[in-house]
Design a protein around this motif. Structure first.
Motif, PDB file in Angstrom:
ATOM      1  N   SER A  86       0.824  -1.212   0.000  1.00 53.68           N
ATOM      2  CA  SER A  86       0.000   0.000   0.000  1.00 53.68           C
ATOM      3  C   SER A  86       0.857   1.261   0.000  1.00 53.68           C
ATOM      4  O   SER A  86       0.462   2.287  -0.554  1.00 53.68           O
ATOM      5  N   SER A  87       2.036   1.176   0.600  1.00 47.58           N
ATOM      6  CA  SER A  87       2.892   2.366   0.670  1.00 47.58           C
ATOM      7  C   SER A  87       3.848   2.483  -0.517  1.00 47.58           C
ATOM      8  O   SER A  87       4.272   3.591  -0.861  1.00 47.58           O
ATOM      9  N   ALA A  88       4.162   1.354  -1.174  1.00 44.02           N
ATOM     10  CA  ALA A  88       5.106   1.392  -2.301  1.00 44.02           C
ATOM     11  C   ALA A  88       4.711   0.363  -3.359  1.00 44.02           C
ATOM     12  O   ALA A  88       5.433  -0.609  -3.600  1.00 44.02           O
ATOM     13  N   PRO A  89       3.568   0.544  -4.019  1.00 43.41           N
ATOM     14  CA  PRO A  89       3.096  -0.460  -4.977  1.00 43.41           C
ATOM     15  C   PRO A  89       4.032  -0.683  -6.158  1.00 43.41           C
ATOM     16  O   PRO A  89       4.171  -1.809  -6.639  1.00 43.41           O
ATOM     17  N   VAL A  90       4.682   0.369  -6.622  1.00 43.35           N
ATOM     18  CA  VAL A  90       5.585   0.236  -7.766  1.00 43.35           C
ATOM     19  C   VAL A  90       6.740  -0.700  -7.424  1.00 43.35           C
ATOM     20  O   VAL A  90       7.067  -1.631  -8.182  1.00 43.35           O
ATOM     21  N   THR A  91       7.337  -0.484  -6.274  1.00 39.90           N
ATOM     22  CA  THR A  91       8.466  -1.312  -5.847  1.00 39.90           C
ATOM     23  C   THR A  91       8.038  -2.755  -5.638  1.00 39.90           C
ATOM     24  O   THR A  91       8.734  -3.698  -6.069  1.00 39.90           O
ATOM     25  N   VAL A  92       6.910  -2.964  -4.979  1.00 37.89           N
ATOM     26  CA  VAL A  92       6.452  -4.319  -4.671  1.00 37.89           C
ATOM     27  C   VAL A  92       6.093  -5.076  -5.945  1.00 37.89           C
ATOM     28  O   VAL A  92       6.443  -6.259  -6.101  1.00 37.89           O
ATOM     29  N   LEU A  93       5.405  -4.443  -6.873  1.00 39.00           N
ATOM     30  CA  LEU A  93       5.043  -5.118  -8.125  1.00 39.00           C
ATOM     31  C   LEU A  93       6.293  -5.508  -8.923  1.00 39.00           C
ATOM     32  O   LEU A  93       6.350  -6.586  -9.527  1.00 39.00           O
TER      33      LEU A  93
ATOM     34  N   GLY B 130       9.818 -14.514 -11.700  1.00 38.28           N
ATOM     35  CA  GLY B 130      10.240 -14.663 -13.093  1.00 38.28           C
ATOM     36  C   GLY B 130       9.145 -14.297 -14.077  1.00 38.28           C
ATOM     37  O   GLY B 130       9.011 -14.930 -15.137  1.00 38.28           O
ATOM     38  N   LEU B 131       8.364 -13.275 -13.745  1.00 40.00           N
ATOM     39  CA  LEU B 131       7.258 -12.840 -14.588  1.00 40.00           C
ATOM     40  C   LEU B 131       7.605 -11.521 -15.281  1.00 40.00           C
ATOM     41  O   LEU B 131       8.500 -10.797 -14.845  1.00 40.00           O
ATOM     42  N   THR B 132       6.870 -11.218 -16.333  1.00 37.86           N
ATOM     43  CA  THR B 132       7.049  -9.954 -17.033  1.00 37.86           C
ATOM     44  C   THR B 132       5.701  -9.276 -17.169  1.00 37.86           C
ATOM     45  O   THR B 132       4.765  -9.830 -17.767  1.00 37.86           O
ATOM     46  N   TRP B 133       5.576  -8.085 -16.590  1.00 33.29           N
ATOM     47  CA  TRP B 133       4.359  -7.299 -16.754  1.00 33.29           C
ATOM     48  C   TRP B 133       4.327  -6.710 -18.153  1.00 33.29           C
ATOM     49  O   TRP B 133       5.373  -6.382 -18.720  1.00 33.29           O
ATOM     50  N   SER B 134       3.134  -6.547 -18.727  1.00 35.84           N
ATOM     51  CA  SER B 134       3.020  -5.927 -20.049  1.00 35.84           C
ATOM     52  C   SER B 134       3.527  -4.485 -20.010  1.00 35.84           C
ATOM     53  O   SER B 134       4.149  -4.006 -20.961  1.00 35.84           O
ATOM     54  N   ARG B 135       3.230  -3.795 -18.909  1.00 33.41           N
ATOM     55  CA  ARG B 135       3.767  -2.460 -18.661  1.00 33.41           C
ATOM     56  C   ARG B 135       4.669  -2.536 -17.434  1.00 33.41           C
ATOM     57  O   ARG B 135       4.290  -3.148 -16.433  1.00 33.41           O
ATOM     58  N   GLN B 136       5.817  -1.949 -17.476  1.00 36.48           N
ATOM     59  CA  GLN B 136       6.676  -1.928 -16.315  1.00 36.48           C
ATOM     60  C   GLN B 136       6.065  -1.042 -15.226  1.00 36.48           C
ATOM     61  O   GLN B 136       5.525   0.032 -15.527  1.00 36.48           O
ATOM     62  N   PRO B 137       6.123  -1.475 -13.980  1.00 35.00           N
ATOM     63  CA  PRO B 137       5.512  -0.680 -12.906  1.00 35.00           C
ATOM     64  C   PRO B 137       5.975   0.772 -12.880  1.00 35.00           C
ATOM     65  O   PRO B 137       5.171   1.678 -12.633  1.00 35.00           O
TER      66      PRO B 137
END
Length: 305
Positions: free
Chosen positions: A181-188, A196-203
């Protein structure tokens, strides 16, 4: 092989927030989902087909989602039939390229079956388990479902014990809800790297959208309450978020064994408490009706005069 990410954990533990954030990165939500509600204004992000399947699994075992008792075991033949039904759900809803995101807290109770179904559907399964402060989760459940605080903690324990036990050795990541909740970008970003996953958009590229979506005030502060189970729950929370070792698993097994022995009595107490509340509510309703009848009779008498 397409990756599929199951998002589970106890109810009221930011599973919806994480799923919504993940779908912001993927932009490939599949199938109709349960919409927003008074307790989840931004949405649940739970596919209706998955929720229906989990409810059917629970009902087949004569249980409810808030049952703190161990889930009954089924025969191998029954398990095969159930997995085949889950395969149908996954094949229908999650065909196509790109990481697929599937969220429902009830997955915690049947994660082995969902992983088996994913493999048969030629999907590569991974798991995020959301770990919220058990006191905060229980307090939220008490507000939403009018549950006793101690019993709400017992549900938290059931979900987390089952989820941890049944994902050992699998591709999993337990996520601290407060950190998310405090750092969603970092956690994602950390979840993707760990699994070992790849998001379609980088956080990082979606930072503004993520920060606007995830409420930094979550999870809400826990309210003070007298609860015998909280020390156990706090230890489980710490163990889940610590390094996964044989010692950690042994300790979790010991705590789970002790809790399983207590669970039937806790459930019985909850049922009796709810029956008492229903009877009290019925008594108050009957008393109110009687008072209204007296008022109506008085009005009619006054009119007759």
């Amino acid at each position: 092989m397409t990756n599929i990410l199951f998002i589970a954990g106890m109810h009221r533990s930011l599973t919806s927030a994480f799923a919504g954030a993940a779908l912001l990165l993927q932009e490939n939500a599949k199938g109709p989902m349960i919409g927003p509600s008074g307790s989840n204004a931004k949405g649940h992000f739970e596919p209706i087909s998955v929720v229906s399947a989990n409810k059917a699994l629970i009902a087949a075992r004569l249980r409810v989602w808030f049952d703190c008792r161990p889930m009954p075991q089924v025969s191998v033949a029954t398990a095969e039939v159930e997995i085949a039904e889950l395969v149908k759900v996954l094949v229908t809803e999650w065909e196509g390229d790109g990481l697929q995101v599937v969220k429902d807290p009830r997955i915690s109770l049947f994660v082995s079956a969902w992983f088996a179904a994913a493999r048969r559907a030629e999907l590569k399964p991974h798991l995020v388990g959301m770990v919220r402060n058990p006191a905060a989760s229980a307090a939220s459940l008490c507000r939403r479902d009018k549950l006793d605080f101690n019993y709400a903690v017992s549900i938290w324990l059931r979900y987390m014990f089952d989820l941890e036990r049944d994902t050992r050795g699998l591709a999993r990541k337990f996520v601290d809800a407060a950190a998310f909740s405090s750092a969603p970008v970092t956690v994602l970003a950390d979840v993707a790297a760990t699994l070992g996953l790849t998001w379609s958009r980088q956080p990082e590229s979606a930072r503004d959208s993520l920060l606007a979506f995830v409420d930094p005030a979550l999870p809400s502060p826990a309210t003070a309450a007298d609860c015998d189970l909280l020390p156990i729950a706090f230890e489980v929370q710490s163990l889940l978020l610590s390094r996964d070792t044989h010692q950690t698993r042994d300790r979790l097994d010991g705590l789970a064994t002790a809790f399983n022995a207590m669970a039937p009595a806790l459930y019985e107490e909850m049922v009796l408490r709810e029956l008492g509340r229903c009877l009290h509510d019925r008594w108050e309703l009957d008393a109110t009706r009687a008072r209204l009848a007296e008022v109506e009779q008085s009005v009619q008498q006054q009119r007759a005069q």
